[in-house]
Design a protein around this motif. Structure first.
Motif, PDB file in Angstrom:
ATOM      1  N   GLY A   1       0.789  -1.229   0.000  1.00  0.00           N
ATOM      2  CA  GLY A   1       0.000   0.000   0.000  1.00  0.00           C
ATOM      3  C   GLY A   1       0.815   1.269   0.000  1.00  0.00           C
ATOM      4  O   GLY A   1       0.614   2.167  -0.824  1.00  0.00           O
ATOM      5  N   TYR A   2       1.800   1.376   0.929  1.00  0.00           N
ATOM      6  CA  TYR A   2       2.533   2.650   0.998  1.00  0.00           C
ATOM      7  C   TYR A   2       3.378   2.873  -0.250  1.00  0.00           C
ATOM      8  O   TYR A   2       3.567   4.004  -0.697  1.00  0.00           O
ATOM      9  N   VAL A   3       3.866   1.787  -0.861  1.00  0.00           N
ATOM     10  CA  VAL A   3       4.651   1.914  -2.101  1.00  0.00           C
ATOM     11  C   VAL A   3       3.755   2.344  -3.266  1.00  0.00           C
ATOM     12  O   VAL A   3       4.129   3.203  -4.071  1.00  0.00           O
ATOM     13  N   ALA A   4       2.546   1.774  -3.328  1.00  0.00           N
ATOM     14  CA  ALA A   4       1.582   2.196  -4.367  1.00  0.00           C
ATOM     15  C   ALA A   4       1.269   3.686  -4.218  1.00  0.00           C
ATOM     16  O   ALA A   4       1.197   4.425  -5.212  1.00  0.00           O
ATOM     17  N   ALA A   5       1.110   4.142  -2.972  1.00  0.00           N
ATOM     18  CA  ALA A   5       0.801   5.553  -2.710  1.00  0.00           C
ATOM     19  C   ALA A   5       1.950   6.462  -3.161  1.00  0.00           C
ATOM     20  O   ALA A   5       1.728   7.483  -3.823  1.00  0.00           O
ATOM     21  N   ILE A   6       3.179   6.066  -2.828  1.00  0.00           N
ATOM     22  CA  ILE A   6       4.344   6.877  -3.218  1.00  0.00           C
ATOM     23  C   ILE A   6       4.477   6.944  -4.734  1.00  0.00           C
ATOM     24  O   ILE A   6       4.659   8.015  -5.316  1.00  0.00           O
ATOM     25  N   ARG A   7       4.350   5.783  -5.393  1.00  0.00           N
ATOM     26  CA  ARG A   7       4.511   5.769  -6.858  1.00  0.00           C
ATOM     27  C   ARG A   7       3.403   6.579  -7.531  1.00  0.00           C
ATOM     28  O   ARG A   7       3.648   7.311  -8.499  1.00  0.00           O
ATOM     29  N   GLY A   8       2.187   6.466  -7.010  1.00  0.00           N
ATOM     30  CA  GLY A   8       1.077   7.255  -7.553  1.00  0.00           C
ATOM     31  C   GLY A   8       1.352   8.742  -7.423  1.00  0.00           C
ATOM     32  O   GLY A   8       1.162   9.525  -8.370  1.00  0.00           O
ATOM     33  N   ALA A   9       1.855   9.172  -6.252  1.00  0.00           N
ATOM     34  CA  ALA A   9       2.174  10.580  -6.020  1.00  0.00           C
ATOM     35  C   ALA A   9       3.299  11.051  -6.950  1.00  0.00           C
ATOM     36  O   ALA A   9       3.237  12.155  -7.508  1.00  0.00           O
ATOM     37  N   GLN A  10       4.307  10.195  -7.154  1.00  0.00           N
ATOM     38  CA  GLN A  10       5.409  10.538  -8.063  1.00  0.00           C
ATOM     39  C   GLN A  10       4.899  10.815  -9.471  1.00  0.00           C
ATOM     40  O   GLN A  10       5.452  11.627 -10.209  1.00  0.00           O
TER      41      GLN A  10
ATOM     42  N   HIS B   1       7.199   9.844   7.485  1.00  0.00           N
ATOM     43  CA  HIS B   1       7.980  10.895   6.833  1.00  0.00           C
ATOM     44  C   HIS B   1       7.832  10.810   5.305  1.00  0.00           C
ATOM     45  O   HIS B   1       7.667  11.831   4.620  1.00  0.00           O
ATOM     46  N   LEU B   2       7.888   9.590   4.765  1.00  0.00           N
ATOM     47  CA  LEU B   2       7.755   9.405   3.309  1.00  0.00           C
ATOM     48  C   LEU B   2       6.376   9.846   2.806  1.00  0.00           C
ATOM     49  O   LEU B   2       6.256  10.394   1.711  1.00  0.00           O
ATOM     50  N   MET B   3       5.347   9.602   3.608  1.00  0.00           N
ATOM     51  CA  MET B   3       3.995  10.021   3.216  1.00  0.00           C
ATOM     52  C   MET B   3       3.923  11.560   3.128  1.00  0.00           C
ATOM     53  O   MET B   3       3.394  12.111   2.180  1.00  0.00           O
ATOM     54  N   LYS B   4       4.488  12.217   4.146  1.00  0.00           N
ATOM     55  CA  LYS B   4       4.512  13.696   4.153  1.00  0.00           C
ATOM     56  C   LYS B   4       5.280  14.223   2.943  1.00  0.00           C
ATOM     57  O   LYS B   4       4.843  15.122   2.242  1.00  0.00           O
ATOM     58  N   LYS B   5       6.472  13.663   2.744  1.00  0.00           N
ATOM     59  CA  LYS B   5       7.363  14.111   1.671  1.00  0.00           C
ATOM     60  C   LYS B   5       6.675  14.007   0.299  1.00  0.00           C
ATOM     61  O   LYS B   5       6.856  14.857  -0.568  1.00  0.00           O
ATOM     62  N   ASN B   6       5.881  12.940   0.126  1.00  0.00           N
ATOM     63  CA  ASN B   6       5.220  12.722  -1.162  1.00  0.00           C
ATOM     64  C   ASN B   6       3.795  13.303  -1.214  1.00  0.00           C
ATOM     65  O   ASN B   6       3.059  13.048  -2.164  1.00  0.00           O
TER      66      ASN B   6
ATOM     67  N   HIS C   1       6.141  -4.447  -5.557  1.00  0.00           N
ATOM     68  CA  HIS C   1       6.207  -4.378  -7.024  1.00  0.00           C
ATOM     69  C   HIS C   1       4.828  -4.288  -7.650  1.00  0.00           C
ATOM     70  O   HIS C   1       4.631  -3.589  -8.642  1.00  0.00           O
ATOM     71  N   GLU C   2       3.870  -5.003  -7.065  1.00  0.00           N
ATOM     72  CA  GLU C   2       2.492  -4.885  -7.559  1.00  0.00           C
ATOM     73  C   GLU C   2       1.962  -3.469  -7.335  1.00  0.00           C
ATOM     74  O   GLU C   2       1.247  -2.924  -8.173  1.00  0.00           O
ATOM     75  N   GLY C   3       2.344  -2.880  -6.194  1.00  0.00           N
ATOM     76  CA  GLY C   3       1.934  -1.505  -5.895  1.00  0.00           C
ATOM     77  C   GLY C   3       2.425  -0.530  -6.948  1.00  0.00           C
ATOM     78  O   GLY C   3       1.681   0.339  -7.430  1.00  0.00           O
ATOM     79  N   VAL C   4       3.681  -0.672  -7.334  1.00  0.00           N
ATOM     80  CA  VAL C   4       4.273   0.181  -8.381  1.00  0.00           C
ATOM     81  C   VAL C   4       3.557  -0.046  -9.711  1.00  0.00           C
ATOM     82  O   VAL C   4       3.165   0.905 -10.401  1.00  0.00           O
ATOM     83  N   MET C   5       3.357  -1.329 -10.054  1.00  0.00           N
ATOM     84  CA  MET C   5       2.709  -1.669 -11.334  1.00  0.00           C
ATOM     85  C   MET C   5       1.305  -1.062 -11.429  1.00  0.00           C
ATOM     86  O   MET C   5       0.943  -0.450 -12.434  1.00  0.00           O
ATOM     87  N   VAL C   6       0.520  -1.200 -10.350  1.00  0.00           N
ATOM     88  CA  VAL C   6      -0.856  -0.706 -10.359  1.00  0.00           C
ATOM     89  C   VAL C   6      -0.894   0.824 -10.441  1.00  0.00           C
ATOM     90  O   VAL C   6      -1.677   1.398 -11.195  1.00  0.00           O
TER      91      VAL C   6
ATOM     92  N   ILE D   1      -2.659   2.950 -13.418  1.00  0.00           N
ATOM     93  CA  ILE D   1      -3.671   3.984 -13.150  1.00  0.00           C
ATOM     94  C   ILE D   1      -3.261   5.319 -13.781  1.00  0.00           C
ATOM     95  O   ILE D   1      -4.089   6.068 -14.289  1.00  0.00           O
ATOM     96  N   ALA D   2      -1.933   5.585 -13.780  1.00  0.00           N
ATOM     97  CA  ALA D   2      -1.427   6.855 -14.334  1.00  0.00           C
ATOM     98  C   ALA D   2      -1.291   6.818 -15.858  1.00  0.00           C
ATOM     99  O   ALA D   2      -0.763   7.755 -16.457  1.00  0.00           O
TER     100      ALA D   2
END
Length: 464
Positions: free
Chosen positions: A17-26, A101-106, A323-328, A332-333
């Motif tokens: 979840g947190y990786v999917a959130a970061i990649r989505g924000a990026q 911290h990563l959530m705030k940063k992104n 990796h699935e988080g990044v892929m999804v 979506i993007a």
């Protein structure tokens, strides 16, 4: 109150979840993440990370006991279990804080509370302060899984433990029963056995570490038995009689039930997906044996709803979830990512000796119809392993005899959880046996055994 709107809502803040959130924000999406308990999920707080911290303590303790072999002196060696646990919790806490911290940063909006789907594109979050509604075109389910509790073998936190109890033990086990010999069971067995617990492992299958290659399982079993572990294969714990200071286990082997007394039992018999109370059935999401059914891109069949990580089924590994988080998020993007292939994901078990593998076992490759070439190399033939005082181990490689494709790699021994990545990269780059043979491996390293194992498959091994 008006609903807050996002491009993407992620339910669950574990390694998926947190990786999917970061990649989505990026990628420029507005992202919200909902977590009911801890940022970092089970992995950071109660799984991968704190167990590795415990196992490191037991590994150092084991080395201290061998001091004289290395020409060193260490007297009155002992341990303080509370301090060992405290270190493990501190490591977990440090990393969990890092996720915040990563959530705030992104610029990911974090909602602490329980989420449920209130309809297509709608998420209700129940927190202490009350309830609010979030909306998004895309929702990712990353709610993970929890330990399976078998009827009659339920944990009570006193004498019968789940992984959480084993990570914060109320006492040091003297006589320990571990039910299940997958990664979780065997890691706890290894930890407590090294600290001096008289440890018995019961496995229902015909061998321990049943997902590993058979030769590796057999080798690991021999090492565990050398360390004093008792291993009962093809055995089932039928019932546990609990008393204040002991547990009597009724264990069936070959149709015969025998009784054994222990002061502690750890249950590690698999996991179940966290699929309840999410409103999945109302949306028509298919669930099979507590896991959400998805396609190779983690789509659930409900428009805009994805499921990643443990809730989407095996392999139940943090790195698969990430990796699935990044892929999804990329899907979506509007990007075109490759699906994550289960057979390209390595498995690592941090027992002593370590076990690691990627791809097909020899048996699986044959079952799939491949004509195979198999190579092996023992740690005893490697200079670095002998210098480290770690001569027990082996590396096994499985190739397609027709094409030279590396079908699988299987290892047991010191630091193999780090070595395996060499073969993972090789498989990702579609390396053949020739590429691996022509690669210069540095000397003296454990990695040279990877080279020798490849050479052995083709009758060209040098140091054996």
């Amino acid at each position: 109150m008006a609903a807050k709107s996002f491009d993407l809502i992620v339910i669950g803040a574990g390694p998926g979840g947190y990786v999917a959130a970061i990649r989505g924000a990026q990628l420029g999406l507005s992202v919200a993440i909902v977590e009911r308990e801890h940022l970092g999920g089970i992995c950071l707080n109660w799984g991968c990370i704190p167990t590795k911290a415990l196992l490191r303590s037991s590994e150092v303790f084991h080395l201290m006991q061998r001091a004289s072999e290395f020409g060193l002196k260490a007297d009155n060696i002992g341990y303080d279990l509370d301090a060992v646990v405290k270190r493990s919790r501190k490591v977990a806490g440090q990393l969990s804080g890092g996720i915040g911290h990563l959530m705030k940063k992104n610029k990911v909006a974090v909602f602490m509370g329980s989420a449920s789907l209130a309809g297509k594109g709608k998420v209700t979050v129940k927190a202490k302060e009350g309830e609010e509604t979030l909306t998004a075109k895309n929702i990712v389910l990353a709610t993970g899984a929890r330990a399976r509790n078998l009827p009659g073998l339920e944990a009570d936190g006193k004498r019968v433990w789940m992984y959480k109890d084993a990570l914060q033990p109320p006492h040091m086990p003297k006589k320990l029963l571990v039910i299940g010999s997958g990664a979780i069971g065997i890691e706890f067995a290894s930890f407590y056995n090294t600290l001096g617990a008289d440890t018995t492992v019961v496995e229902v299958m015909d061998r321990i570490l049943p997902v590993e290659d058979e030769e590796i399982s057999k080798f690991a079993k021999k090492q565990f038995e050398k360390q004093g572990m008792k291993i009962m294969q093809k055995s089932v714990v039928k019932q546990l009689d609990r008393a204040d200071d002991k547990v009597t286990a009724h264990i069936e082997t070959g149709g015969k039930v025998t009784k054994h007394e222990f002061d502690t039992v750890i249950s590690a018999v698999g996991i179940v997906g966290n699929v309840e109370n999410l409103g999945l059935e109302d949306l028509g999401v298919k669930i099979n044996r507590t896991h959400v059914v998805t396609d190779e891109y983690c789509r659930t069949g409900v428009d805009g709803l994805y499921a990643i990580g443990d809730i989407a089924g095996a392999p139940w590994l943090a790195h698969k979830a990430s990796h699935e988080g990044v892929m999804v998020a990329e899907l979506i993007a509007g990007q075109h990512p490759h699906p994550v292939k289960p057979e390209s994901i390595a498995g690592c078990t941090y027992c002593h000796p370590q076990v690691a593998s990627v791809g097909y076992t020899e048996a699986k490759a044959k079952e799939l119809g491949f004509d195979v070439k198999v190579g092996r190399f023992p740690f005893i033939g490697n200079g670095k392993a002998i210098a480290l005082g770690e001569p027990e181990g082996m590396i096994k490689t499985v190739f397609d005899a027709k094409t030279g494709e590396l079908l699988g790699a299987h290892m047991v021994g010191a630091e193999v959880t780090e070595l395996i990545q060499g073969y993972v990269v090789g498989r990702q780059l579609e390396t053949t046996e020739e590429d691996l043979m022509n690669t210069v491996f540095p000397h003296p390293t454990l990695s040279e055994m990877m080279h020798e194992s490849v050479l052995d498959a083709y009758g060209r091994v040098i140091h054996m």
